[in-house]
Design an enzyme around this catalytic site. Structure first.
Site, PDB file in Angstrom:
ATOM      1  N   THR A 114      79.235  39.156 -22.698  1.00  0.00           N
ATOM      2  CA  THR A 114      78.051  38.297 -22.671  1.00  0.00           C
ATOM      3  C   THR A 114      77.778  37.722 -24.059  1.00  0.00           C
ATOM      4  O   THR A 114      78.092  38.355 -25.057  1.00  0.00           O
ATOM      5  CB  THR A 114      76.867  39.156 -22.214  1.00  0.00           C
ATOM      6  OG1 THR A 114      77.099  39.516 -20.860  1.00  0.00           O
ATOM      7  CG2 THR A 114      75.535  38.456 -22.329  1.00  0.00           C
TER       8      THR A 114
ATOM      9  N   ASP B 248      71.808  41.993 -15.818  1.00  0.00           N
ATOM     10  CA  ASP B 248      70.554  41.951 -16.586  1.00  0.00           C
ATOM     11  C   ASP B 248      70.289  40.599 -17.239  1.00  0.00           C
ATOM     12  O   ASP B 248      69.149  40.278 -17.569  1.00  0.00           O
ATOM     13  CB  ASP B 248      70.590  43.016 -17.686  1.00  0.00           C
ATOM     14  CG  ASP B 248      71.779  42.809 -18.635  1.00  0.00           C
ATOM     15  OD1 ASP B 248      72.903  42.555 -18.154  1.00  0.00           O
ATOM     16  OD2 ASP B 248      71.574  42.871 -19.858  1.00  0.00           O
TER      17      ASP B 248
HETATM   18  N1  ASP Z   1      75.320  42.456 -19.268  1.00  0.00           N
HETATM   19  C1  ASP Z   1      76.284  41.689 -18.525  1.00  0.00           C
HETATM   20  C2  ASP Z   1      76.137  41.942 -17.056  1.00  0.00           C
HETATM   21  O1  ASP Z   1      75.963  43.083 -16.677  1.00  0.00           O
HETATM   22  C3  ASP Z   1      77.681  42.000 -18.892  1.00  0.00           C
HETATM   23  C4  ASP Z   1      78.014  41.900 -20.338  1.00  0.00           C
HETATM   24  O2  ASP Z   1      77.140  42.083 -21.191  1.00  0.00           O
HETATM   25  O3  ASP Z   1      79.185  41.614 -20.622  1.00  0.00           O
HETATM   26  O4  ASP Z   1      76.256  41.018 -16.301  1.00  0.00           O
END
Ligand code: ASP
Length: 325
Positions: free
Chosen positions: A193, A224
């Site tokens: 992300t 999230d």
């Molecule tokens: N937080 C993101 C999700 O769960 C994934 C990530 O941070 O790579 O969609």
């Protein structure tokens, strides 16, 4: 007038120094520097924190190295579903989109929701229709394709029956096939992300976050990132953007909790963020990190993995970029 500052992240995870390729590491470092410099310029010209974080995340979405926009990870069905959010601490206005499949820049759609809608969160086809009506660019699913993510997905799909964070999948691929390029941050996890937080010269705060989610996730799964208060939050005290195992960040309301501890317990920024990342998330096996800035321009970038792509830049000063712990 205060000294404005922007911080960004591009994912967190475990580091295998043996698997690290200096050329690849340089690519990540230079990409982070370019994005920080762009954000720094906006703030130096008197731009708002909201504009700086929106542009920083748009640039990260355009960069195929990161799991957002082009370069996003694949779902179990081999498709792409993206999430993004943006929040303005000065007004507490927020906009978010979830499960979008055709938007070139999900963060711009989130920003359009913030600017032009009475609502906060749009999902799926309705989000795309809204964004298209705002003049935003639609793309075919092929646009998001990168060979590296495709190979990660094939391996993740073949060997693990569950969703994998971006670089869990990369690690798996590298272990199975030495020809698959390893990521500097890699083995057991990395969350791809992207996000940005900023404090502008008026002391206003903003946050933005964007993701392709987790490799091999079930179709329709939302993490999230577009959940205001979980992966993205800003108010008059602090702006926060998170990366990690999304389900745990939702369950701990991680981004908002940084603010809550500052407001209700009087904790300073760094201690508040540390408790969320090192204690509350760890208690439910949540992995990842966050970036946060307060209204005095203090920055903290904690993570409970071995590394996190991250950096910050104060107006008028050199850009700082780091990967490892
Ligand atoms: N937080 C993101 C999700 O769960 C994934 C990530 O941070 O790579 O969609």
């Amino acid at each position: 007038m205060q000294q404005a500052v922007i911080a960004i992240h591009g994912g967190a995870g475990t580091i295998t120094r043996e698997a690290m390729d200096p050329a690849r590491e340089r690519e990540y470092t230079e990409a982070l520097q370019r994005v920080l410099q762009a954000g720094q310029r906006i703030l130096a010209d008197g731009g708002t924190a909201l504009d700086a974080v929106t542009e920083a995340v748009r640039l990260l979405e355009e960069c195929p190295l990161f799991n957002a926009g082009k370069g996003a990870v694949l779902t179990h069905a081999g498709t792409y579903e993206l999430d993004a959010a943006v929040m303005d601490g000065a007004t507490r206005d927020a906009g978010a989109v979830a499960c979008v499949t055709r938007l070139r820049n999900p963060v711009l759609a989130a920003r359009a929701v913030l600017d032009h809608s009475e609502h906060v969160l749009f999902a799926g086809a309705g989000a795309e229709e809204f964004a298209a009506a705002q003049g935003l660019e639609l793309v075919a699913q092929d646009y998001y394709f990168t060979q590296a993510r495709h190979e990660q997905w094939q391996r993740a799909r073949g060997t693990a029956g569950m969703a994998l964070l971006d670089h869990d999948a990369a690690a798996l691929a590298a272990r199975k096939n030495p020809a698959v390029p390893a990521d500097p941050i890699d083995p057991d996890s990395k969350f791809g992300t992207v996000g940005a937080v900023a404090c502008d010269s008026r002391g206003n705060l903003a946050a933005a976050t964007s993701t392709g989610g987790v490799t091999n996730k079930r179709v329709g799964r939302v993490g999230d990132t577009p959940v205001i208060g979980a992966g993205c939050y800003a108010d008059d005290l602090v702006a926060v953007s998170a990366t990690g195992t999304g389900e745990m960040f939702i369950r701990t309301v991680a981004a908002h909790d940084v603010s809550a501890q500052m407001r209700y317990a009087g904790l300073p920024l760094e201690e508040s963020a540390r408790r969320v990342v090192m204690e509350k998330l760890v208690a439910i096996e949540g992995r990842g990190g966050l970036i946060a800035v307060d209204r005095a321009g203090n920055v903290t970038l904690p993570f409970n993995t071995e590394g996190m792509y991250r950096g910050f830049a104060r107006v008028g000063e050199a850009v700082n970029v780091s990967i490892y712990g």
